[in-house]
Scaffold this active site. Structure first.
Site, PDB file in Angstrom:
ATOM      1  N   ASN A   1      64.728  23.222  38.808  1.00 54.26           N
ATOM      2  CA  ASN A   1      63.882  22.137  39.327  1.00 54.26           C
ATOM      3  C   ASN A   1      62.964  22.651  40.442  1.00 54.26           C
ATOM      4  OD1 ASN A   1      63.395  19.116  39.606  1.00 54.26           O
ATOM      5  ND2 ASN A   1      63.963  19.668  41.699  1.00 54.26           N
TER       6      ASN A   1
ATOM      7  N   THR B   1      62.837  26.517  54.311  1.00 58.12           N
ATOM      8  CA  THR B   1      63.970  26.227  55.180  1.00 58.12           C
ATOM      9  C   THR B   1      64.333  27.443  56.030  1.00 58.12           C
ATOM     10  OG1 THR B   1      66.346  25.769  55.171  1.00 58.12           O
ATOM     11  CG2 THR B   1      65.457  26.656  53.155  1.00 58.12           C
TER      12      THR B   1
ATOM     13  N   LYS C   1      64.562  28.291  47.707  1.00 55.97           N
ATOM     14  CA  LYS C   1      63.404  28.300  48.620  1.00 55.97           C
ATOM     15  C   LYS C   1      62.912  29.730  48.853  1.00 55.97           C
ATOM     16  CE  LYS C   1      63.599  23.798  49.908  1.00 55.97           C
ATOM     17  NZ  LYS C   1      62.526  22.826  50.083  1.00 55.97           N
TER      18      LYS C   1
ATOM     19  N   GLU D   1      80.284  30.754  55.265  1.00 59.99           N
ATOM     20  CA  GLU D   1      79.240  31.020  56.259  1.00 59.99           C
ATOM     21  C   GLU D   1      79.911  31.657  57.469  1.00 59.99           C
ATOM     22  OE1 GLU D   1      77.646  27.123  57.303  1.00 59.99           O
ATOM     23  OE2 GLU D   1      79.590  26.424  57.982  1.00 59.99           O
TER      24      GLU D   1
ATOM     25  N   THR E   1      83.596  15.893  62.204  1.00 63.46           N
ATOM     26  CA  THR E   1      84.073  16.899  61.242  1.00 63.46           C
ATOM     27  C   THR E   1      83.364  18.241  61.447  1.00 63.46           C
ATOM     28  OG1 THR E   1      82.418  16.129  59.650  1.00 63.46           O
ATOM     29  CG2 THR E   1      84.628  15.164  59.469  1.00 63.46           C
TER      30      THR E   1
ATOM     31  N   SER F   1      73.295  29.644  50.148  1.00 63.67           N
ATOM     32  CA  SER F   1      73.558  28.712  49.039  1.00 63.67           C
ATOM     33  C   SER F   1      72.494  28.887  47.960  1.00 63.67           C
ATOM     34  CB  SER F   1      73.545  27.259  49.530  1.00 63.67           C
ATOM     35  OG  SER F   1      72.201  26.826  49.709  1.00 63.67           O
TER      36      SER F   1
ATOM     37  N   ARG G   1      75.441  12.817  60.224  1.00 64.15           N
ATOM     38  CA  ARG G   1      76.852  12.582  59.864  1.00 64.15           C
ATOM     39  C   ARG G   1      77.697  12.329  61.110  1.00 64.15           C
ATOM     40  NH1 ARG G   1      79.549  13.999  55.579  1.00 64.15           N
ATOM     41  NH2 ARG G   1      80.984  15.578  56.380  1.00 64.15           N
TER      42      ARG G   1
ATOM     43  N   TYR H   1      70.788  26.523  46.788  1.00 73.18           N
ATOM     44  CA  TYR H   1      69.640  25.724  47.237  1.00 73.18           C
ATOM     45  C   TYR H   1      68.720  26.562  48.132  1.00 73.18           C
ATOM     46  CZ  TYR H   1      67.110  23.117  50.734  1.00 73.18           C
ATOM     47  OH  TYR H   1      66.133  22.721  51.602  1.00 73.18           O
ATOM     48  N   HIS H   2      69.324  27.197  49.170  1.00 76.73           N
ATOM     49  CA  HIS H   2      68.500  27.986  50.086  1.00 76.73           C
ATOM     50  C   HIS H   2      67.828  29.147  49.341  1.00 76.73           C
ATOM     51  CE1 HIS H   2      71.126  25.946  53.162  1.00 76.73           C
ATOM     52  NE2 HIS H   2      69.968  25.845  53.764  1.00 76.73           N
TER      53      HIS H   2
HETATM   54  N1  USQ Z   1      78.533  21.105  59.221  1.00 76.82           N
HETATM   55  C1  USQ Z   1      79.718  20.776  59.871  1.00 76.82           C
HETATM   56  N2  USQ Z   1      80.253  19.539  59.631  1.00 76.82           N
HETATM   57  C2  USQ Z   1      79.679  18.635  58.785  1.00 76.82           C
HETATM   58  C3  USQ Z   1      78.473  18.969  58.141  1.00 76.82           C
HETATM   59  C4  USQ Z   1      77.932  20.226  58.370  1.00 76.82           C
HETATM   60  O1  USQ Z   1      80.262  21.560  60.650  1.00 76.82           O
HETATM   61  O2  USQ Z   1      80.255  17.546  58.628  1.00 76.82           O
HETATM   62  C5  USQ Z   1      77.891  22.407  59.495  1.00 76.82           C
HETATM   63  C6  USQ Z   1      77.645  23.250  58.255  1.00 76.82           C
HETATM   64  O3  USQ Z   1      78.794  23.986  57.907  1.00 76.82           O
HETATM   65  C7  USQ Z   1      76.460  24.093  58.713  1.00 76.82           C
HETATM   66  C8  USQ Z   1      75.701  23.196  59.681  1.00 76.82           C
HETATM   67  O4  USQ Z   1      76.614  22.157  60.034  1.00 76.82           O
HETATM   68  O5  USQ Z   1      76.920  25.232  59.395  1.00 76.82           O
HETATM   69  C9  USQ Z   1      74.456  22.562  59.113  1.00 76.82           C
HETATM   70  O6  USQ Z   1      74.792  21.881  57.918  1.00 76.82           O
HETATM   71  P1  USQ Z   1      73.895  20.694  57.321  1.00 76.82           P
HETATM   72  O7  USQ Z   1      74.649  20.089  56.177  1.00 76.82           O
HETATM   73  O8  USQ Z   1      73.425  19.790  58.391  1.00 76.82           O
HETATM   74  O9  USQ Z   1      72.597  21.479  56.837  1.00 76.82           O
HETATM   75  P2  USQ Z   1      72.325  22.417  55.577  1.00 76.82           P
HETATM   76  O10 USQ Z   1      73.343  22.306  54.515  1.00 76.82           O
HETATM   77  O11 USQ Z   1      72.064  23.785  56.112  1.00 76.82           O
HETATM   78  O12 USQ Z   1      71.000  21.826  54.963  1.00 76.82           O
HETATM   79  C10 USQ Z   1      70.102  20.972  55.673  1.00 76.82           C
HETATM   80  C11 USQ Z   1      69.242  20.205  54.685  1.00 76.82           C
HETATM   81  C12 USQ Z   1      68.387  21.201  53.909  1.00 76.82           C
HETATM   82  C13 USQ Z   1      67.593  22.047  54.890  1.00 76.82           C
HETATM   83  C14 USQ Z   1      68.525  22.732  55.869  1.00 76.82           C
HETATM   84  C15 USQ Z   1      67.801  23.463  56.963  1.00 76.82           C
HETATM   85  O13 USQ Z   1      70.037  19.438  53.835  1.00 76.82           O
HETATM   86  O14 USQ Z   1      67.516  20.495  53.038  1.00 76.82           O
HETATM   87  O15 USQ Z   1      66.877  23.020  54.181  1.00 76.82           O
HETATM   88  O16 USQ Z   1      69.302  21.728  56.543  1.00 76.82           O
HETATM   89  S1  USQ Z   1      68.650  24.922  57.455  1.00 76.82           S
HETATM   90  O17 USQ Z   1      70.063  24.635  57.680  1.00 76.82           O
HETATM   91  O18 USQ Z   1      68.005  25.408  58.656  1.00 76.82           O
HETATM   92  O19 USQ Z   1      68.535  25.841  56.369  1.00 76.82           O
END
Ligand code: USQ
Length: 383
Positions: free
Chosen positions: A118, A144, A185, A328, A253, A179, A241, A181-182
């Site tokens: 996609n 990203t 990009k 990670e 969390t 990931s 969250r 996803y990343h």
């Molecule tokens: N995390 C926690 N607890 C949670 C959720 C997340 O500790 O309940 C941690 C994750 O393990 C990670 C960090 O928080 O280390 C960020 O996670 P996230 O879910 O907020 O972000 P991520 O999965 O990286 O993805 C989000 C967007 C994505 C964008 C990215 C920017 O969904 O579209 O590209 O942020 S970045 O992270 O800079 O790549």
């Protein structure tokens, strides 16, 4: 200026449509509603009622002189995309139309396959469509910060000057994402750079950090204009969250040790950055990369900041260190640059106590409709 916004139904796409309309742009938008389909597939809903894109555009157009026009369809269908670009000949194209969830992309083969086909092929169709119908348009692509991963050296803005065996070269910064996803990009970045270099297209790749927040000036005008706010594991970003968890009185969390550091920005700063990028197009054949974030935090920093801010209104928030469902680094060096936007004059909205308290109070209005079953992580990024 004619601006085409791909992915106008999304968390960022919809506020961007209204924001650019208010700036006086002629705004056209495209969406195939695949995110709404994934919401149904994985069984999550946003916190708030999100009106259909058609309803939101109708409401906007009845109340604003700056109209938005919608094209419903999939950019994987190149004929659909070609027709739009041939008809509109946009000068600015802002591309958000990608599957945005890292956890979704890591759930199984089919979801990784969908994410990459996609995202990568939609972007490739766009590059061919631009070459055919609007070679001079400026492509602003949402990438990203996660493209870089967490390298043990400073993160520059997209490019790296290297010296190897006495010779010098400027290369795309080496990427080590976490990931599928990343990775999608990263593949987009490579394809765009190639098309700028080979066909003379011009593009700005915005390596955006983790976005948080609910409100922009335009979404606040009416409930019908709100954007989607997710707090589930698949689409909810970590600050959104944690604020929702705090509203429930649930422990925050934090995954693993919580030393995972990332760049963050308020949704209002996303709009400012995209505007600044559109006002500063590169020359034909040039590929600009901006790191788009305002502050860096570890996950534990975020949890502690929320705990401290909400203590001011007598709320005692607790923190859990859950077994990390992701692969990670939980402790690492992290020093990314965001000089380009700062030099252009970006004035960040900061993640401070005042913002946290008002954000909490806003989400509190939705306390009764929060689905407690979609908060804990269930997707394992297994080795
Ligand atoms: N995390 C926690 N607890 C949670 C959720 C997340 O500790 O309940 C941690 C994750 O393990 C990670 C960090 O928080 O280390 C960020 O996670 P996230 O879910 O907020 O972000 P991520 O999965 O990286 O993805 C989000 C967007 C994505 C964008 C990215 C920017 O969904 O579209 O590209 O942020 S970045 O992270 O800079 O790549």
């Amino acid at each position: 200026m004619k601006t085409l916004i791909l992915g106008g139904d999304g968390y960022l796409g919809w506020p961007t449509c209204m924001y650019f309309a208010n700036l006086g742009h002629e705004v056209y938008t495209v969406d195939n509603f695949c995110k709404r389909q994934i919401e149904l597939e994985v069984g999550v809903t946003p916190l708030n009622k999100v009106f259909t894109l058609q309803e939101r555009i109708d409401f906007w157009n009845k109340n604003s002189n700056n109209k938005i026009e919608l094209f419903t369809g999939d950019i994987l269908n190149h004929k659909f995309l070609y027709e739009i670009l041939e008809k509109i000949k946009p000068e600015n194209i802002i591309h958000y139309a990608e599957q945005p969830s890292a956890p979704y992309s890591m759930a199984d083969r089919q979801k990784a396959y969908f994410t990459q086909s996609n995202n990568v092929l939609g972007n490739l169709n766009l590059l061919f469509a631009m070459k055919k119908y609007c070679k001079d348009a400026h492509l602003i692509k949402l990438g990203t910060m996660g493209e870089y991963g967490t390298p043990n050296i400073d993160i520059e803005e997209g490019w790296l000057d290297i010296e190897h065996k006495g010779r010098k070269e400027k290369i795309l910064y080496p990427k080590k994402p976490n990931s599928f996803y990343h990775l999608s990009k990263v593949h987009d970045t490579n394809n765009i750079e190639f098309c700028c270099r080979n066909w003379g297209l011009k593009s700005t790749d915005l390596n955006q950090g983790v976005v948080y927040g609910f409100h922009t000036k335009e979404t606040m005008l009416d409930e019908k204009l709100q954007t989607s706010f997710h707090y589930d594991e698949v689409f909810g970003t970590v600050i959104n969250r944690f604020i929702t968890q705090a509203v429930l009185g649930k422990n925050l969390t934090v995954y693993g040790k919580g030393g995972q550091q990332r760049g963050y920005l308020n949704i209002m700063d996303t709009l400012n950055c995209v505007r600044m990028a559109s006002e500063n197009p590169p020359d034909a054949g040039e590929f600009n990369i901006f790191n788009q974030f305002t502050e860096t935090f570890t996950v534990s920093d975020i949890a502690f900041k929320i705990q401290k801010a909400l203590d001011k209104i007598n709320l005692k928030i607790k923190i859990d260190n859950l077994k990390n469902p992701r692969n990670e680094l939980e402790e690492h060096y992290y020093n990314p640059s965001n000089d380009k936007f700062i030099k252009l004059g970006l004035k960040p909205h900061l993640f401070n106590d005042e913002l946290i308290i008002s954000f909490y109070k806003f989400v509190k209005n939705y306390e009764n409709v929060i689905n407690k079953n979609i908060i804990d992580p269930k997707i394992s990024w297994s080795k």
